[in-house]
Design a protein around this motif. Structure first.
Motif, PDB file in Angstrom:
ATOM      1  N   ASN A   1       0.660  -1.125   0.613  1.00  0.00           N
ATOM      2  CA  ASN A   1       0.017  -0.093  -0.006  1.00  0.00           C
ATOM      3  C   ASN A   1       0.537   1.302  -0.145  1.00  0.00           C
ATOM      4  O   ASN A   1       0.252   2.079   0.674  1.00  0.00           O
ATOM      5  CB  ASN A   1      -0.491  -0.104   1.169  1.00  0.00           C
ATOM      6  CG  ASN A   1      -2.288   1.058   1.237  1.00  0.00           C
ATOM      7  OD1 ASN A   1      -2.228   1.165   0.227  1.00  0.00           O
ATOM      8  ND2 ASN A   1      -2.521   1.471   2.273  1.00  0.00           N
TER       9      ASN A   1
ATOM     10  N   ILE B   1      -1.582  -0.487   6.320  1.00  0.00           N
ATOM     11  CA  ILE B   1      -3.253   0.114   6.114  1.00  0.00           C
ATOM     12  C   ILE B   1      -3.798   1.009   7.412  1.00  0.00           C
ATOM     13  O   ILE B   1      -3.743   0.016   7.810  1.00  0.00           O
ATOM     14  CB  ILE B   1      -3.809  -1.265   5.823  1.00  0.00           C
ATOM     15  CG1 ILE B   1      -3.139  -2.373   4.653  1.00  0.00           C
ATOM     16  CG2 ILE B   1      -5.168  -0.808   5.591  1.00  0.00           C
ATOM     17  CD1 ILE B   1      -3.398  -3.944   3.818  1.00  0.00           C
TER      18      ILE B   1
ATOM     19  N   LEU C   1      -2.971  -6.569  -2.470  1.00  0.00           N
ATOM     20  CA  LEU C   1      -4.145  -6.003  -1.562  1.00  0.00           C
ATOM     21  C   LEU C   1      -5.604  -6.943  -2.143  1.00  0.00           C
ATOM     22  O   LEU C   1      -5.815  -6.980  -2.782  1.00  0.00           O
ATOM     23  CB  LEU C   1      -4.394  -4.661  -0.986  1.00  0.00           C
ATOM     24  CG  LEU C   1      -2.861  -4.061  -0.971  1.00  0.00           C
ATOM     25  CD1 LEU C   1      -2.976  -2.462  -0.532  1.00  0.00           C
ATOM     26  CD2 LEU C   1      -2.566  -4.576   0.443  1.00  0.00           C
TER      27      LEU C   1
END
Length: 715
Positions: A121, A194, A246
């Motif tokens: 991410n 995250i 993800l």
């Protein structure tokens, strides 16, 4: 005559007839052994032998040439790895195995010396190979290429040839990675990278209320794909950066899932729960607080996602443990009742006790809490007594095995001591394999325990009464009575010691003195049944009885004639009233002798075992009084009056020779004595120690022909 010409050139006649032959042909013919043969008239005739040899040898030489090269190559490179081999893509041909290991390890160390990069991410993480437990196993790969083509001298030829025509043989190294470590690292990355993760909700118990955090959607690492990415990067030696995939997922659990779980918890802690057991008349009440402390909440994310509500059995057990003893019953130990007057033993079998079944308690509590609040209390009857019913049954019937009685004049201080010791020993139980010691059971004889002063043998003479040894004097009579019960019961004698001088009131050679801590009377219960010791006293006698089961042994006592007589010891005593040179014999003393008592044990199968007990009695000393100024006869320390005389007092001791004795299991001196109380109930308890060895009958080590200087309690 036929002649054969050998050489590089042809004969002249051949040359003149056919012309010159090329030299190469001559050379081949010469090498092959070919030549011309002359005819009887002198002409020359060619043979085909030379050409045939060439046709045969030429192919053979072509075949042997590679073999020779192979053998030379094999010899020169012996101990090296074969040609055209590699490990993990690293050429190791011609190296020794150790060199190959060094080269490959160095290359692998260089590959894994730096961390790999992974992106989650937008956040980059470094991951060191050691963090995932990466190990590289090089030895197996080197060993694999080392044995390539190693089929012996002949079998290795074809693989050797193939190294010139085929592609290289490559052996991969074995790389291992800890999958659990990767999973933990992925979870850590998810927490750190995250910022809006998927949240599955949470439940908390506060007092008697349940607080709820509802689930929400968000990003989450694709665990399976992420695991594969990390593993692939390390196995391939890539350093990245590698992108971690993800997932944009909703929460695994719904709002309804958390509401239902909260409702279950609220029901569990809303009221006390009562568990009952009518059979054992037991009731257990568990409070809401105790239940709330034990509630477990487990969020299961895997499909199908759900929440498990339960109770921790360890916490429930800890909360109930203080009350558990009240809910069960202790085991009932075996009861042994001995009726001395009737010579009978009654055994009441043991019974198992009961306890709360903690393994079944938590499920029963959970069921009742989620139901009407009342349930069944699980109790099991598996608490065994110290002596089980199976052990009791193995004893067989218990009955009077042996008894012995000795007598004494009433009213003496020693009678008090005998009674005190007998009462202490009465009711003792000797379990199978155990040893019993009078001194360990009774302890030191003290006035605080009720013992009084009486005569004792000190330094070989009966003395009374200002020595500490005199406290408890006379208890050797109990020791003798006790030993004879051991003797006629057939039990194993561990320790006993007769008196140093003989007293006619005891069985000759079959008696025992007592002192503290020694001499002692010790025996081992060498049967499969317990021995219950009972004692009884009257004003003039003491009796020891053994109840048990000796397997039906029959015991007899046999005594030898006296032998090895010795003269009495000589003791001089000072008498101030005697004139010098005058001696007065106050005691002639008595002889000493040796005697053997043999215990004859007859087993039910007819086997007879003889156990000899040998003892030497020292006899009484001869005592002579002399003047105070001369304690050694013949010395001149005082003036001897002319009319000095020697006076001999009449003897005060006599020597009696006793006939050989044979005694049966209950000897004539044994009498029946009423023992108060007639019936004693004994509750069996576990033996503190138990011996499991079996001793073959042999003369006891305590049977000795030497005397002891340890002060002993008098008879």
């Amino acid at each position: 005559m036929m002649r054969t010409h050998r050489g590089f050139a042809s004969p002249p006649s051949e040359t003149s007839a056919q012309g010159a032959v090329p030299k190469t042909r001559d050379t081949i013919d010469a090498l092959s052994g070919a030549g011309n043969t002359t005819t009887p008239d002198g002409g020359a005739v060619k043979t085909k032998m030379g050409r045939t040899a060439v046709l045969v040898l030429a192919p053979l030489l072509i075949l042997l040439l590679p073999v020779a090269v192979y053998a030379t190559d094999r010899w020169m490179n012996s101990g090296d790895l074969p040609r055209n081999v590699s490990v993990a893509g690293i050429d190791v041909a011609g190296l020794t195995p150790d060199e190959a290991l060094t080269v490959v390890r160095a290359e692998q160390d260089a590959i894994y010396a730096q961390p790999s990069l992974f992106v989650v991410n937008g956040t980059t993480f470094e991951l060191d190979p050691a963090d995932v437990g990466l190990t590289v196993e090089v030895e197996t790969a080197v060993a694999q290429v080392d044995t390539a083509g190693d089929d012996g001298l002949i079998g290795g030829l074809i693989p050797w040839v193939r190294t010139f025509t085929s592609s290289a043989v490559n052996a991969p190294v074995n790389i291992a990675i800890d999958g659990d470590a990767i999973d933990q690292i992925i979870e850590q990355w998810e927490r750190e990278a995250i910022r809006v993760p998927a949240f599955d909700g949470d439940l908390r118990i506060v007092g008697r209320e349940v607080e709820i955090d509802y689930p929400r959607a968000g990003l989450r690492i694709d665990r399976e794909a992420a695991h594969a990415v990390v593993e692939s990067a390390f196995l391939a030696g890539r350093h990245g950066p590698e992108e971690i995939p993800l997932l944009d997922l909703p929460a695994a659990l719904s709002t309804e899932d958390l509401d239902d779980a909260a409702a279950t918890i609220e029901q569990l802690i809303s009221r006390p729960v009562t568990l009952r057991n009518a059979v054992h008349d037991a009731t257990l009440v568990i409070s809401p607080t105790e239940i709330a402390d034990a509630v477990t909440i487990e969020f299961v994310i895997e499909s199908p996602a759900h929440i498990n509500i339960g109770l921790d059995p360890d916490i429930i057990a800890a909360a109930i443990e203080p009350r558990a003893a009240e809910l069960g019953q202790p085991p009932v130990e075996v009861q042994i009742d001995t009726n001395v007057a009737a010579g009978r033993v009654t055994v009441t079998p043991p019974e198992n006790g009961s306890r709360v079944d903690f393994d079944a308690l938590t499920p029963a509590l959970l069921k009742a809490a989620l139901g009407v609040g009342v349930g069944s209390l699980p109790i099991v009857e598996d608490v065994e007594p110290d002596i089980t019913i199976e052990q009791v049954e193995a004893w067989g019937p218990l009955e009077l095995v042996s008894s012995f009685t000795t007598r004494y004049p009433s009213g003496q201080p020693r009678v008090t001591n005998i009674h005190t010791m007998a009462k202490t020993v009465d009711g003792s139980i000797v379990w199978p394999g155990e040893t019993f010691s009078i001194n360990e059971t009774v302890g030191r004889r003290t006035e605080a325990k009720g013992y009084v002063r009486d005569g004792a043998i000190i330094n070989g003479e009966v003395y009374c009464c200002d020595s500490p040894t005199n406290v408890g004097g006379g208890v050797s009579q109990f020791g003798t009575t006790f030993f004879n019960a051991v003797f006629f019961g057939g039990y194993e004698d561990i320790e006993h010691q007769p008196h140093s001088i003989y007293f006619s009131k005891y069985p000759e050679g079959r008696e025992a003195t007592l002192g503290y801590p020694h001499p002692d009377v010790v025996f081992r219960n060498n049967t499969d049944a317990p021995v219950i010791i009972r004692t009884g006293v009257t004003s003039s006698s003491v009796t020891v009885l053994f109840f048990g089961n000796n397997g039906g042994l029959k015991v007899e006592s046999q005594r030898s004639e006296r032998r090895n007589f010795t003269e009495p010891r000589l003791i001089y005593e000072e008498n101030p009233s005697l004139d010098p040179g005058v001696e007065r014999t106050v005691s002639r003393g008595s002889e000493g002798w040796t005697v053997t008592v043999t215990r004859v044990i007859t087993y039910p199968d007819g086997t007879v075992v003889r156990e000899p007990f040998v003892w030497r009695y020292r006899g009484n000393a001869k005592k002579i009084q002399v003047s105070s100024c001369s304690t050694v006869p013949g010395s001149v320390r005082c003036t001897v009056p002319p009319d000095a005389t020697t006076t001999t007092e009449p003897p005060n001791t006599t020597t009696t020779t006793l006939p050989e004795e044979t005694t049966t299991t209950l000897p004539p001196e044994t009498t029946t004595t009423t023992l108060p109380p007639d019936t004693t109930t004994t509750t069996a308890a576990p033996p503190t120690t138990s011996s499991t060895t079996t001793t073959t009958a042999a003369p006891p080590t305590t049977s000795s022909t030497t005397t002891t200087t340890t002060p002993t309690v008098a008879p």
